[in-house]
Enzyme design. Structure first.
Site, short mmCIF file in Angstrom:
data_model
loop_
_atom_site.label_atom_id
_atom_site.label_comp_id
_atom_site.label_asym_id
_atom_site.label_seq_id
_atom_site.Cartn_x
_atom_site.Cartn_y
_atom_site.Cartn_z
N TYR A 142 0.84 -1.19 0.00
CA TYR A 142 0.00 0.00 0.00
C TYR A 142 0.88 1.25 0.00
O TYR A 142 1.86 1.32 0.75
CB TYR A 142 -0.89 0.02 1.26
CG TYR A 142 -1.74 1.25 1.39
CD1 TYR A 142 -2.70 1.56 0.43
CD2 TYR A 142 -1.59 2.11 2.48
CE1 TYR A 142 -3.49 2.70 0.55
CE2 TYR A 142 -2.39 3.25 2.61
CZ TYR A 142 -3.33 3.54 1.64
OH TYR A 142 -4.11 4.66 1.76
N ASP B 270 9.19 2.83 0.18
CA ASP B 270 8.13 3.53 0.90
C ASP B 270 8.25 3.12 2.37
O ASP B 270 7.84 2.03 2.77
CB ASP B 270 6.76 3.12 0.33
CG ASP B 270 5.62 3.86 1.02
OD1 ASP B 270 5.86 4.43 2.10
OD2 ASP B 270 4.50 3.84 0.49
N LYS C 142 4.00 9.42 8.81
CA LYS C 142 3.56 8.91 10.12
C LYS C 142 4.40 9.40 11.31
O LYS C 142 4.25 10.53 11.74
CB LYS C 142 3.47 7.39 10.08
CG LYS C 142 2.37 6.90 9.11
CD LYS C 142 1.96 5.47 9.39
CE LYS C 142 1.15 4.87 8.28
NZ LYS C 142 -0.28 5.00 8.39
#
Ligand SMILES: Cc1ncc(COP(=O)(O)O)c(C=O)c1O
Length: 461
Positions: free
Chosen positions: A153, A253, A281
Protein backbone atom coordinates in the site's frame (compact mmCIF):
# COMPACT_ATOMS: atom_id res chain seq x y z
CA UNK A 1 -19.00 -20.42 11.57
CA UNK A 2 -17.37 -18.30 14.28
CA UNK A 3 -19.90 -16.05 15.99
CA UNK A 4 -18.80 -12.50 16.76
CA UNK A 5 -19.51 -10.41 19.80
CA UNK A 6 -21.84 -7.94 18.04
CA UNK A 7 -24.56 -8.00 20.71
CA UNK A 8 -22.24 -6.86 23.51
CA UNK A 9 -20.52 -4.38 21.20
CA UNK A 10 -23.84 -2.72 20.40
CA UNK A 11 -24.78 -2.72 24.09
CA UNK A 12 -21.48 -1.13 25.21
CA UNK A 13 -20.99 1.42 22.48
CA UNK A 14 -24.33 3.20 22.26
CA UNK A 15 -22.95 6.71 21.95
CA UNK A 16 -20.68 5.64 19.09
CA UNK A 17 -23.75 4.17 17.37
CA UNK A 18 -25.61 7.44 17.79
CA UNK A 19 -22.73 9.54 16.47
CA UNK A 20 -22.22 7.17 13.57
CA UNK A 21 -25.88 7.50 12.52
CA UNK A 22 -25.47 11.30 12.65
CA UNK A 23 -22.17 11.12 10.75
CA UNK A 24 -23.69 8.98 8.00
CA UNK A 25 -26.02 11.86 7.11
CA UNK A 26 -23.24 14.35 6.50
CA UNK A 27 -20.10 12.29 5.84
CA UNK A 28 -20.11 9.58 3.15
CA UNK A 29 -20.07 6.25 4.97
CA UNK A 30 -19.77 8.15 8.27
CA UNK A 31 -15.94 8.21 8.16
CA UNK A 32 -13.38 10.62 6.74
CA UNK A 33 -11.03 7.86 5.65
CA UNK A 34 -12.35 4.59 4.22
CA UNK A 35 -9.84 2.64 6.30
CA UNK A 36 -11.54 3.87 9.49
CA UNK A 37 -14.78 2.01 8.83
CA UNK A 38 -15.61 -1.37 10.26
CA UNK A 39 -18.87 -3.17 11.02
CA UNK A 40 -21.21 -2.75 12.77
CA UNK A 41 -19.83 0.80 13.19
CA UNK A 42 -16.49 2.27 14.25
CA UNK A 43 -15.82 3.46 17.79
CA UNK A 44 -15.76 7.22 18.32
CA UNK A 45 -12.96 8.25 20.69
CA UNK A 46 -12.84 11.36 22.81
CA UNK A 47 -9.62 11.18 24.78
CA UNK A 48 -6.13 9.73 24.54
CA UNK A 49 -3.57 9.29 27.28
CA UNK A 50 -0.29 7.40 26.97
CA UNK A 51 -1.11 3.91 25.73
CA UNK A 52 -4.84 4.44 26.29
CA UNK A 53 -7.86 5.67 24.36
CA UNK A 54 -11.22 6.49 25.94
CA UNK A 55 -14.37 6.39 23.82
CA UNK A 56 -17.56 8.45 23.90
CA UNK A 57 -19.20 5.78 26.12
CA UNK A 58 -16.36 6.16 28.66
CA UNK A 59 -14.86 2.78 27.80
CA UNK A 60 -11.07 2.61 28.04
CA UNK A 61 -8.81 0.72 25.66
CA UNK A 62 -5.13 -0.14 25.37
CA UNK A 63 -4.46 1.27 21.92
CA UNK A 64 -2.49 -0.86 19.44
CA UNK A 65 -3.53 1.13 16.39
CA UNK A 66 -1.80 4.32 17.55
CA UNK A 67 -3.25 6.18 14.58
CA UNK A 68 -2.07 3.45 12.22
CA UNK A 69 1.41 3.57 13.69
CA UNK A 70 1.97 7.34 13.78
CA UNK A 71 2.04 7.69 17.59
CA UNK A 72 5.25 5.93 18.58
CA UNK A 73 5.41 8.02 21.78
CA UNK A 74 1.79 7.21 22.64
CA UNK A 75 -1.04 9.70 23.14
CA UNK A 76 -0.16 13.16 24.43
CA UNK A 77 3.48 12.63 25.39
CA UNK A 78 4.31 15.67 27.57
CA UNK A 79 7.44 16.51 25.53
CA UNK A 80 5.46 16.59 22.31
CA UNK A 81 2.71 18.72 23.82
CA UNK A 82 5.31 21.11 25.22
CA UNK A 83 7.29 21.31 21.97
CA UNK A 84 4.21 22.15 19.92
CA UNK A 85 2.88 24.66 22.47
CA UNK A 86 6.28 26.36 22.64
CA UNK A 87 6.52 26.54 18.88
CA UNK A 88 3.11 28.21 18.67
CA UNK A 89 3.69 30.59 21.57
CA UNK A 90 7.28 31.57 20.76
CA UNK A 91 6.69 32.16 17.08
CA UNK A 92 3.29 33.77 17.66
CA UNK A 93 1.77 32.05 14.65
CA UNK A 94 0.63 28.65 13.44
CA UNK A 95 2.65 28.92 10.25
CA UNK A 96 4.88 31.49 8.54
CA UNK A 97 4.19 30.59 4.90
CA UNK A 98 7.91 31.20 4.28
CA UNK A 99 11.06 29.12 4.72
CA UNK A 100 12.06 28.70 8.38
CA UNK A 101 14.76 27.15 10.54
CA UNK A 102 12.99 23.93 11.59
CA UNK A 103 12.80 22.80 7.95
CA UNK A 104 16.59 22.96 7.75
CA UNK A 105 17.02 21.28 11.14
CA UNK A 106 14.70 18.40 10.19
CA UNK A 107 16.20 18.00 6.69
CA UNK A 108 19.69 17.82 8.22
CA UNK A 109 18.47 15.32 10.79
CA UNK A 110 17.05 13.07 8.06
CA UNK A 111 20.21 13.25 5.94
CA UNK A 112 22.16 12.13 9.03
CA UNK A 113 19.81 9.27 9.93
CA UNK A 114 19.30 8.02 6.35
CA UNK A 115 22.59 7.74 4.43
CA UNK A 116 20.65 7.31 1.14
CA UNK A 117 19.16 10.79 1.56
CA UNK A 118 21.12 13.86 0.38
CA UNK A 119 18.17 16.22 0.20
CA UNK A 120 14.62 16.37 1.52
CA UNK A 121 11.26 17.86 0.62
CA UNK A 122 8.33 17.92 3.06
CA UNK A 123 4.70 17.18 2.29
CA UNK A 124 1.53 16.86 4.38
CA UNK A 125 0.98 13.12 4.01
CA UNK A 126 2.57 9.89 2.93
CA UNK A 127 0.39 9.91 -0.18
CA UNK A 128 1.83 13.25 -1.29
CA UNK A 129 5.35 12.03 -0.58
CA UNK A 130 4.80 9.03 -2.87
CA UNK A 131 3.26 11.32 -5.50
CA UNK A 132 6.42 13.44 -5.62
CA UNK A 133 8.67 10.37 -5.59
CA UNK A 134 6.91 9.01 -8.68
CA UNK A 135 6.98 12.35 -10.49
CA UNK A 136 10.71 12.75 -9.82
CA UNK A 137 11.40 9.20 -11.03
CA UNK A 138 9.48 9.70 -14.28
CA UNK A 139 11.28 12.99 -14.93
CA UNK A 140 14.69 11.56 -14.06
CA UNK A 141 14.50 8.44 -16.22
CA UNK A 142 12.26 9.83 -18.93
CA UNK A 143 10.26 6.61 -18.75
CA UNK A 144 6.50 6.24 -18.23
CA UNK A 145 5.73 3.19 -16.10
CA UNK A 146 5.90 2.34 -12.42
CA UNK A 147 6.30 -1.09 -10.86
CA UNK A 148 4.62 -1.98 -7.58
CA UNK A 149 4.34 -5.16 -5.56
CA UNK A 150 1.19 -7.14 -4.92
CA UNK A 151 -0.11 -6.55 -1.38
CA UNK A 152 1.76 -3.25 -0.88
CA UNK A 153 0.00 0.00 0.00
CA UNK A 154 1.34 3.42 -0.93
CA UNK A 155 -1.52 5.80 -0.13
CA UNK A 156 -4.26 7.15 -2.33
CA UNK A 157 -2.43 7.79 -5.61
CA UNK A 158 -4.54 6.66 -8.62
CA UNK A 159 -1.66 4.78 -10.22
CA UNK A 160 -0.89 2.80 -7.08
CA UNK A 161 -4.41 1.93 -5.90
CA UNK A 162 -3.96 -1.45 -7.44
CA UNK A 163 -3.48 -5.02 -6.15
CA UNK A 164 -3.27 -4.02 -2.49
CA UNK A 165 -5.59 -6.80 -1.33
CA UNK A 166 -6.50 -8.94 -4.34
CA UNK A 167 -8.24 -12.24 -3.75
CA UNK A 168 -7.58 -15.73 -5.11
CA UNK A 169 -10.25 -15.33 -7.75
CA UNK A 170 -8.85 -12.24 -9.46
CA UNK A 171 -5.14 -12.04 -8.64
CA UNK A 172 -3.84 -13.94 -11.67
CA UNK A 173 -0.68 -16.03 -11.58
CA UNK A 174 1.88 -15.90 -8.79
CA UNK A 175 4.79 -15.04 -11.08
CA UNK A 176 2.96 -12.39 -13.12
CA UNK A 177 0.11 -11.06 -10.97
CA UNK A 178 -2.91 -9.36 -12.57
CA UNK A 179 -3.69 -5.71 -11.90
CA UNK A 180 -6.66 -5.58 -9.55
CA UNK A 181 -7.84 -2.00 -9.03
CA UNK A 182 -9.04 -1.07 -5.55
CA UNK A 183 -10.97 2.07 -6.48
CA UNK A 184 -13.38 3.34 -9.05
CA UNK A 185 -12.56 6.58 -10.89
CA UNK A 186 -9.15 5.66 -12.25
CA UNK A 187 -8.53 6.36 -15.93
CA UNK A 188 -7.42 3.69 -18.38
CA UNK A 189 -4.28 5.76 -19.08
CA UNK A 190 -3.26 5.54 -15.45
CA UNK A 191 -4.03 1.83 -15.33
CA UNK A 192 -1.88 1.17 -18.38
CA UNK A 193 1.19 2.56 -16.66
CA UNK A 194 1.48 0.37 -13.56
CA UNK A 195 2.93 -3.13 -13.53
CA UNK A 196 2.43 -5.56 -10.64
CA UNK A 197 5.34 -7.57 -9.25
CA UNK A 198 5.45 -10.59 -6.90
CA UNK A 199 7.03 -9.74 -3.52
CA UNK A 200 9.88 -11.89 -2.20
CA UNK A 201 10.11 -13.77 -5.51
CA UNK A 202 13.37 -12.56 -7.01
CA UNK A 203 13.34 -14.89 -9.99
CA UNK A 204 9.88 -13.83 -11.21
CA UNK A 205 10.64 -10.18 -10.38
CA UNK A 206 13.79 -10.32 -12.50
CA UNK A 207 11.86 -11.70 -15.50
CA UNK A 208 9.31 -8.85 -15.28
CA UNK A 209 11.95 -6.18 -14.66
CA UNK A 210 13.91 -7.24 -17.73
CA UNK A 211 10.76 -7.46 -19.83
CA UNK A 212 9.63 -3.91 -18.93
CA UNK A 213 13.03 -2.28 -18.34
CA UNK A 214 12.71 0.20 -21.21
CA UNK A 215 9.41 1.54 -19.84
CA UNK A 216 9.93 1.34 -16.08
CA UNK A 217 10.90 4.61 -14.40
CA UNK A 218 10.84 3.12 -10.92
CA UNK A 219 9.76 0.26 -8.76
CA UNK A 220 8.29 1.08 -5.36
CA UNK A 221 7.92 -1.22 -2.36
CA UNK A 222 7.27 -1.39 1.33
CA UNK A 223 10.49 -3.09 2.48
CA UNK A 224 8.34 -4.67 5.18
CA UNK A 225 5.02 -5.39 3.46
CA UNK A 226 2.09 -3.90 5.35
CA UNK A 227 4.61 -3.16 8.11
CA UNK A 228 4.77 -6.84 9.07
CA UNK A 229 5.99 -9.13 6.24
CA UNK A 230 9.72 -8.48 5.95
CA UNK A 231 11.46 -8.68 2.59
CA UNK A 232 14.07 -11.41 2.48
CA UNK A 233 17.56 -9.97 2.55
CA UNK A 234 18.52 -11.67 -0.70
CA UNK A 235 15.37 -10.32 -2.34
CA UNK A 236 16.18 -6.71 -1.40
CA UNK A 237 19.83 -7.10 -2.39
CA UNK A 238 18.85 -8.66 -5.71
CA UNK A 239 16.30 -5.91 -6.38
CA UNK A 240 18.93 -3.23 -5.72
CA UNK A 241 21.43 -4.86 -8.09
CA UNK A 242 18.87 -5.40 -10.86
CA UNK A 243 17.39 -1.89 -10.69
CA UNK A 244 20.87 -0.37 -10.91
CA UNK A 245 21.74 -2.51 -13.90
CA UNK A 246 18.47 -1.72 -15.70
CA UNK A 247 18.36 2.03 -14.92
CA UNK A 248 15.15 1.72 -12.91
CA UNK A 249 14.92 3.83 -9.74
CA UNK A 250 14.32 1.98 -6.49
CA UNK A 251 11.82 3.71 -4.19
CA UNK A 252 11.46 2.56 -0.57
CA UNK A 253 8.13 3.53 0.90
CA UNK A 254 9.08 3.75 4.57
CA UNK A 255 5.95 5.60 5.68
CA UNK A 256 5.20 2.76 8.12
CA UNK A 257 8.72 1.49 8.80
CA UNK A 258 10.60 4.80 9.12
CA UNK A 259 11.63 5.15 12.83
CA UNK A 260 9.47 2.11 13.71
CA UNK A 261 11.80 -0.75 12.78
CA UNK A 262 14.95 1.32 13.37
CA UNK A 263 15.70 5.04 13.54
CA UNK A 264 17.17 4.79 10.05
CA UNK A 265 14.22 2.75 8.77
CA UNK A 266 14.20 -0.69 7.14
CA UNK A 267 16.98 0.42 4.81
CA UNK A 268 19.35 0.55 7.77
CA UNK A 269 18.29 -2.96 8.82
CA UNK A 270 18.89 -4.31 5.31
CA UNK A 271 21.90 -2.06 4.70
CA UNK A 272 20.57 -1.07 1.28
CA UNK A 273 20.42 2.41 -0.24
CA UNK A 274 17.29 3.13 -2.29
CA UNK A 275 17.34 6.03 -4.77
CA UNK A 276 14.31 7.68 -3.18
CA UNK A 277 12.68 7.20 0.23
CA UNK A 278 9.15 8.20 1.24
CA UNK A 279 8.55 8.91 4.93
CA UNK A 280 5.51 9.95 7.00
CA UNK A 281 3.56 8.91 10.12
CA UNK A 282 6.09 8.87 13.04
CA UNK A 283 8.01 11.74 11.42
CA UNK A 284 5.20 14.16 12.37
CA UNK A 285 4.83 13.05 16.00
CA UNK A 286 1.07 12.63 15.45
CA UNK A 287 0.61 15.62 13.16
CA UNK A 288 0.11 15.37 9.39
CA UNK A 289 3.35 14.97 7.47
CA UNK A 290 5.19 13.23 4.69
CA UNK A 291 8.69 13.66 3.34
CA UNK A 292 10.71 12.39 0.49
CA UNK A 293 14.45 12.22 0.31
CA UNK A 294 17.01 10.85 -2.06
CA UNK A 295 20.06 11.39 -4.18
CA UNK A 296 20.87 15.03 -4.84
CA UNK A 297 20.73 14.74 -8.64
CA UNK A 298 17.21 13.28 -8.43
CA UNK A 299 15.93 15.69 -5.78
CA UNK A 300 17.42 18.78 -7.44
CA UNK A 301 14.99 18.37 -10.33
CA UNK A 302 12.42 20.07 -8.11
CA UNK A 303 14.66 23.08 -7.40
CA UNK A 304 12.95 25.96 -9.15
CA UNK A 305 15.38 28.74 -8.12
CA UNK A 306 17.25 29.15 -11.36
CA UNK A 307 14.51 28.02 -13.67
CA UNK A 308 11.35 29.89 -12.79
CA UNK A 309 8.15 29.70 -10.80
CA UNK A 310 4.95 28.38 -12.29
CA UNK A 311 2.96 30.88 -10.24
CA UNK A 312 4.85 33.98 -11.44
CA UNK A 313 2.16 35.31 -13.76
CA UNK A 314 3.57 36.63 -17.00
CA UNK A 315 6.92 34.88 -16.68
CA UNK A 316 8.23 32.64 -19.44
CA UNK A 317 6.21 29.40 -19.15
CA UNK A 318 8.86 27.40 -20.99
CA UNK A 319 11.24 27.94 -18.10
CA UNK A 320 9.24 25.71 -15.74
CA UNK A 321 8.94 22.71 -18.05
CA UNK A 322 12.28 21.38 -16.86
CA UNK A 323 11.33 21.67 -13.21
CA UNK A 324 9.55 18.91 -11.33
CA UNK A 325 6.66 20.73 -9.70
CA UNK A 326 6.32 20.39 -5.97
CA UNK A 327 4.40 22.74 -3.73
CA UNK A 328 1.92 22.79 -0.87
CA UNK A 329 0.56 25.57 1.34
CA UNK A 330 1.34 23.67 4.52
CA UNK A 331 4.57 21.90 3.51
CA UNK A 332 7.15 22.03 6.30
CA UNK A 333 4.58 23.17 8.85
CA UNK A 334 6.54 24.47 11.87
CA UNK A 335 4.25 22.97 14.55
CA UNK A 336 4.38 19.58 12.84
CA UNK A 337 8.15 19.74 12.51
CA UNK A 338 8.49 20.74 16.16
CA UNK A 339 6.50 17.63 17.12
CA UNK A 340 8.50 15.47 14.73
CA UNK A 341 11.88 16.73 15.93
CA UNK A 342 10.91 16.17 19.54
CA UNK A 343 9.75 12.64 18.66
CA UNK A 344 13.11 11.85 17.05
CA UNK A 345 14.94 13.40 20.02
CA UNK A 346 13.03 11.07 22.34
CA UNK A 347 13.71 8.03 20.15
CA UNK A 348 17.42 8.84 20.06
CA UNK A 349 17.67 8.35 23.83
CA UNK A 350 19.89 5.44 24.71
CA UNK A 351 18.14 2.07 24.92
CA UNK A 352 14.73 3.58 24.24
CA UNK A 353 14.07 1.85 20.93
CA UNK A 354 15.78 -1.33 22.15
CA UNK A 355 13.38 -1.41 25.12
CA UNK A 356 10.40 -0.77 22.85
CA UNK A 357 11.45 -3.61 20.56
CA UNK A 358 12.04 -5.92 23.56
CA UNK A 359 8.55 -5.13 24.91
CA UNK A 360 7.03 -5.76 21.50
CA UNK A 361 8.84 -9.11 21.31
CA UNK A 362 7.69 -9.97 24.83
CA UNK A 363 4.06 -9.37 23.85
CA UNK A 364 4.51 -11.40 20.65
CA UNK A 365 6.07 -14.37 22.46
CA UNK A 366 3.47 -14.36 25.24
CA UNK A 367 0.62 -14.26 22.75
CA UNK A 368 2.19 -17.08 20.75
CA UNK A 369 2.43 -19.30 23.84
CA UNK A 370 -1.11 -18.40 24.89
CA UNK A 371 -2.61 -19.44 21.55
CA UNK A 372 -0.38 -22.52 21.51
CA UNK A 373 -1.77 -23.53 24.90
CA UNK A 374 -5.23 -23.58 23.27
CA UNK A 375 -3.87 -25.56 20.29
CA UNK A 376 -4.66 -22.69 17.92
CA UNK A 377 -2.25 -22.36 15.00
CA UNK A 378 -1.08 -18.78 15.28
CA UNK A 379 2.05 -16.82 14.39
CA UNK A 380 3.15 -13.30 15.07
CA UNK A 381 5.04 -11.72 12.19
CA UNK A 382 6.74 -8.36 12.19
CA UNK A 383 9.80 -6.21 12.78
CA UNK A 384 10.79 -3.71 15.48
CA UNK A 385 7.69 -2.17 17.04
CA UNK A 386 5.14 -3.50 14.52
CA UNK A 387 3.67 -6.97 14.20
CA UNK A 388 0.62 -8.86 13.12
CA UNK A 389 -1.23 -11.90 14.40
CA UNK A 390 -1.89 -14.49 11.71
CA UNK A 391 -3.83 -17.70 12.29
CA UNK A 392 -1.85 -19.92 9.99
CA UNK A 393 0.49 -22.90 10.05
CA UNK A 394 2.58 -22.17 6.95
CA UNK A 395 5.15 -19.45 6.22
CA UNK A 396 4.02 -15.94 5.31
CA UNK A 397 6.30 -14.25 2.79
CA UNK A 398 3.85 -12.42 0.58
CA UNK A 399 0.21 -11.40 0.19
CA UNK A 400 -0.90 -14.73 -1.34
CA UNK A 401 0.25 -16.65 1.73
CA UNK A 402 -2.34 -14.73 3.76
CA UNK A 403 -5.14 -16.37 1.77
CA UNK A 404 -4.60 -19.49 3.88
CA UNK A 405 -5.00 -17.63 7.18
CA UNK A 406 -8.10 -18.10 9.33
CA UNK A 407 -9.52 -14.58 8.90
CA UNK A 408 -12.86 -15.52 10.44
CA UNK A 409 -11.22 -16.49 13.74
CA UNK A 410 -9.02 -13.40 13.72
CA UNK A 411 -12.07 -11.20 13.17
CA UNK A 412 -14.00 -12.90 15.98
CA UNK A 413 -11.06 -12.45 18.40
CA UNK A 414 -10.66 -8.80 17.38
CA UNK A 415 -14.34 -8.07 18.02
CA UNK A 416 -14.06 -9.70 21.47
CA UNK A 417 -10.98 -7.59 22.21
CA UNK A 418 -12.90 -4.41 21.44
CA UNK A 419 -15.30 -5.43 24.23
CA UNK A 420 -12.40 -6.26 26.54
CA UNK A 421 -10.53 -2.95 26.33
CA UNK A 422 -7.98 -3.61 23.59
CA UNK A 423 -8.28 -1.31 20.61
CA UNK A 424 -7.30 -2.25 17.09
CA UNK A 425 -9.27 -1.92 13.92
CA UNK A 426 -10.28 -5.54 13.28
CA UNK A 427 -7.71 -7.42 11.15
CA UNK A 428 -5.18 -4.59 11.32
CA UNK A 429 -1.55 -4.82 12.49
CA UNK A 430 -0.34 -4.03 16.03
CA UNK A 431 1.93 -1.04 16.66
CA UNK A 432 3.56 -0.47 20.05
CA UNK A 433 4.65 2.79 21.67
CA UNK A 434 7.11 3.84 24.34
CA UNK A 435 4.06 4.56 26.53
CA UNK A 436 3.01 0.87 26.63
CA UNK A 437 3.96 -0.63 29.99
CA UNK A 438 4.57 -4.19 31.17
CA UNK A 439 1.15 -3.97 32.86
CA UNK A 440 -0.39 -3.11 29.47
CA UNK A 441 1.26 -6.22 28.08
CA UNK A 442 -0.09 -8.35 30.97
CA UNK A 443 -3.57 -6.90 30.50
CA UNK A 444 -3.42 -7.49 26.74
CA UNK A 445 -2.44 -11.14 27.18
CA UNK A 446 -5.27 -11.56 29.73
CA UNK A 447 -7.73 -9.95 27.30
CA UNK A 448 -6.66 -12.35 24.56
CA UNK A 449 -7.19 -15.31 26.92
CA UNK A 450 -10.65 -14.03 27.71
CA UNK A 451 -11.33 -13.42 24.00
CA UNK A 452 -10.33 -16.98 23.06
CA UNK A 453 -12.63 -18.42 25.72
CA UNK A 454 -15.53 -16.20 24.67
CA UNK A 455 -15.11 -17.27 21.05
CA UNK A 456 -15.05 -20.95 22.07
CA UNK A 457 -18.15 -20.48 24.25
CA UNK A 458 -20.05 -18.68 21.50
CA UNK A 459 -19.20 -21.49 19.13
CA UNK A 460 -20.64 -24.03 21.57
CA UNK A 461 -23.96 -22.14 22.02
C1 LIG B 1 3.44 2.42 3.32
C2 LIG B 1 2.50 3.59 3.23
N1 LIG B 1 2.67 4.49 2.25
C3 LIG B 1 1.88 5.56 2.14
C4 LIG B 1 0.84 5.77 3.02
C5 LIG B 1 -0.04 6.97 2.87
O1 LIG B 1 0.20 7.86 3.91
P1 LIG B 1 -0.93 8.93 4.33
O2 LIG B 1 -2.05 8.14 4.90
O3 LIG B 1 -0.23 9.81 5.31
O4 LIG B 1 -1.31 9.64 3.06
C6 LIG B 1 0.63 4.86 4.05
C7 LIG B 1 -0.47 5.04 5.01
O5 LIG B 1 -0.87 4.17 5.74
C8 LIG B 1 1.48 3.74 4.17
O6 LIG B 1 1.31 2.84 5.14
Amino acid sequence: MVKVADDLYIYNKKNSAKLFRQAENVIPGGVTANIKHFAPYPIFMREGKGSRLIDVDNEEYIDYSLCYGALITGHGHPNIIEATQKQLLNSGTAIFGTPHELEVTMAEKLTNLYPSIDQVRFTNSGTEAVLLAIRLAIAYTNKQKIGKFEGHYHGGLNKLLVSINPSKTNAGTATSPSSVYESDGITDDEKANTIIFPFNDLEATEVLLRKHADDLAAIILEPVQGGFIPAEKKFIDGLRTLTEELNILLIFDEVKTGFRVALGGAQSVYNVKPDITALGKVLGGGFPIGAIGGKKEIMMQSAANAKGDVFAVGSDSKATTNVVFHSGTYNGHPVVLAAGLETIRLLEKEQLLENLFANTMQLRKRLESLYQSYHIKMKTIGMGSIFNIVFIDSNVQQHRDMWDANIELRHAIDMELLNLGVYLKPLNRYSMSIAHTLKDIDDTVKAHKHAIENVFNRKRH
